[in-house]
Motif scaffolding. Structure first.
Motif, PDB file in Angstrom:
ATOM      1  N   ALA A  94     -12.989 -27.035  17.885  1.00  0.00           N
ATOM      2  CA  ALA A  94     -12.265 -26.107  18.757  1.00  0.00           C
ATOM      3  C   ALA A  94     -13.180 -24.952  19.122  1.00  0.00           C
ATOM      4  N   LEU A  97      -9.987 -21.292  16.424  1.00  0.00           N
ATOM      5  CA  LEU A  97      -9.031 -22.052  15.631  1.00  0.00           C
ATOM      6  C   LEU A  97      -8.407 -21.138  14.575  1.00  0.00           C
ATOM      7  N   SER A  99      -5.237 -20.819  11.507  1.00  0.00           N
ATOM      8  CA  SER A  99      -4.328 -21.597  10.678  1.00  0.00           C
ATOM      9  C   SER A  99      -3.749 -20.716   9.583  1.00  0.00           C
ATOM     10  N   PHE A 126      -9.248 -30.313  19.007  1.00  0.00           N
ATOM     11  CA  PHE A 126      -7.981 -29.641  18.775  1.00  0.00           C
ATOM     12  C   PHE A 126      -7.646 -28.558  19.775  1.00  0.00           C
ATOM     13  N   GLY A 127      -8.530 -28.216  20.691  1.00  0.00           N
ATOM     14  CA  GLY A 127      -8.191 -27.244  21.710  1.00  0.00           C
ATOM     15  C   GLY A 127      -9.253 -26.190  21.897  1.00  0.00           C
ATOM     16  N   ALA A 130      -6.816 -23.157  19.498  1.00  0.00           N
ATOM     17  CA  ALA A 130      -5.934 -24.010  18.697  1.00  0.00           C
ATOM     18  C   ALA A 130      -5.315 -23.203  17.564  1.00  0.00           C
ATOM     19  N   ARG A 132      -2.229 -23.378  14.208  1.00  0.00           N
ATOM     20  CA  ARG A 132      -1.295 -24.149  13.386  1.00  0.00           C
ATOM     21  C   ARG A 132      -0.596 -23.213  12.413  1.00  0.00           C
ATOM     22  N   ASN A 150      -6.411 -30.659  24.597  1.00  0.00           N
ATOM     23  CA  ASN A 150      -5.694 -29.427  24.935  1.00  0.00           C
ATOM     24  C   ASN A 150      -6.646 -28.289  25.244  1.00  0.00           C
ATOM     25  N   GLY A 153      -3.523 -25.342  22.279  1.00  0.00           N
ATOM     26  CA  GLY A 153      -2.657 -26.243  21.533  1.00  0.00           C
ATOM     27  C   GLY A 153      -2.073 -25.611  20.292  1.00  0.00           C
ATOM     28  N   TRP A 156      -2.585 -28.127  15.806  1.00  0.00           N
ATOM     29  CA  TRP A 156      -3.803 -28.932  15.794  1.00  0.00           C
ATOM     30  C   TRP A 156      -3.861 -29.850  14.591  1.00  0.00           C
ATOM     31  N   GLY A 157      -4.123 -31.106  14.869  1.00  0.00           N
ATOM     32  CA  GLY A 157      -4.525 -32.161  13.951  1.00  0.00           C
ATOM     33  C   GLY A 157      -3.932 -32.208  12.563  1.00  0.00           C
ATOM     34  N   TYR A 190      -0.635 -35.995  17.817  1.00  0.00           N
ATOM     35  CA  TYR A 190      -0.161 -34.877  18.625  1.00  0.00           C
ATOM     36  C   TYR A 190      -0.481 -35.102  20.087  1.00  0.00           C
TER      37      TYR A 190
END
Length: 226
Positions: A94, A97, A99, A126-127, A130, A132, A150, A153, A156-157, A190
């Motif tokens: 990404a 990213l 998370s 994942f974008g 991205a 999550r 994406n 997104g 992601w994954g 996804y």
């Protein structure tokens, strides 16, 4: 305000509490990993006005920024992540990213704002941007070009969250993803689309000139076309 070339790993930390970390006005070229921070608790992270070129991919990785909390925070205060005015060429996982792996019974640990960045993402998994499990995500006025499932997104994954866990809520406003070309198939279960809201996303508001570019699989999300 430094220049870095041909580096496998630029800047990272695993485990900081209550710190204010700023990474700005740097130029990076031929990099594998940019800024990577895990376990930031009660912190303020600012990544701004950086230029990154010629991302390299190793072992499937390759991204400019990752901020991740893999578990609940030991402090009550959320970490604030502010990412703005970066011009990035990204590849691999990404561009940016985020998370937040706190489970449904724990307080969320991250609050993320991503605004006014330019990302050229080459076959990202994942974008370009991205996220999550981040509640309170704001993605505003970014330009994302390139290829992959994406441009932006949520979800992601990896494996889907357990029952009751979510991919979070937020606002996705006035991002330019019209030139993002989806060339990779759906992976890790996804969806593919310039803006993808995963099945566990909820109460996310998307404001866009091109509502047809949004692939919404979540609950109570709103897509508002101008």
């Amino acid at each position: 305000s430094s220049t870095f070339e041909n580096i496998p790993f630029l800047f990272g930390s695993n485990g900081i509490t209550g710190a204010h970390v700023t990474f700005r006005h740097n130029r990076i070229s031929r990099y594998y990993f940019g800024v990577q921070i895990f376990n930031l608790h009660g912190c303020r992270l600012t990544v701004a006005h950086n230029v990154a070129r010629e991302a390299q991919v190793a072992w499937g990785f390759g991204y400019f920024l990752v901020a991740e909390n893999p578990g609940p925070s030991p402090v009550a205060k959320r970490s604030l992540v502010d990412v703005h005015h970066n011009d990035v060429e990204a590849a691999g996982f990404a561009g940016f990213l985020f998370s937040d792996h706190a489970d449904v019974t724990a307080e969320k640990t991250l609050r993320v704002a991503v605004h006014r960045n330019r990302i050229a993402a080459t076959e990202v998994l994942f974008g370009g941007i991205a996220s999550r499990w981040v509640d309170g995500l704001r993605v505003i006025r970014n330009v994302v070009t390139g290829t992959g499932p994406n441009a932006i997104g949520l979800g992601w994954g990896g494996l889907a969250p357990a029952s009751g866990e979510t991919d979070g809520y937020g606002r996705i406003v006035n991002n330019d993803v019209k030139d993002f070309l989806v060339t990779m198939p759906t992976i890790f279960g996804y969806g593919a689309g310039p803006i993808w809201l995963g099945p566990q996303s909820h109460h996310t508001r998307v404001i866009t000139d091109e509502p047809g570019l949004v692939y919404d699989e979540g609950v109570d999300n709103r897509v508002i076309g101008r």
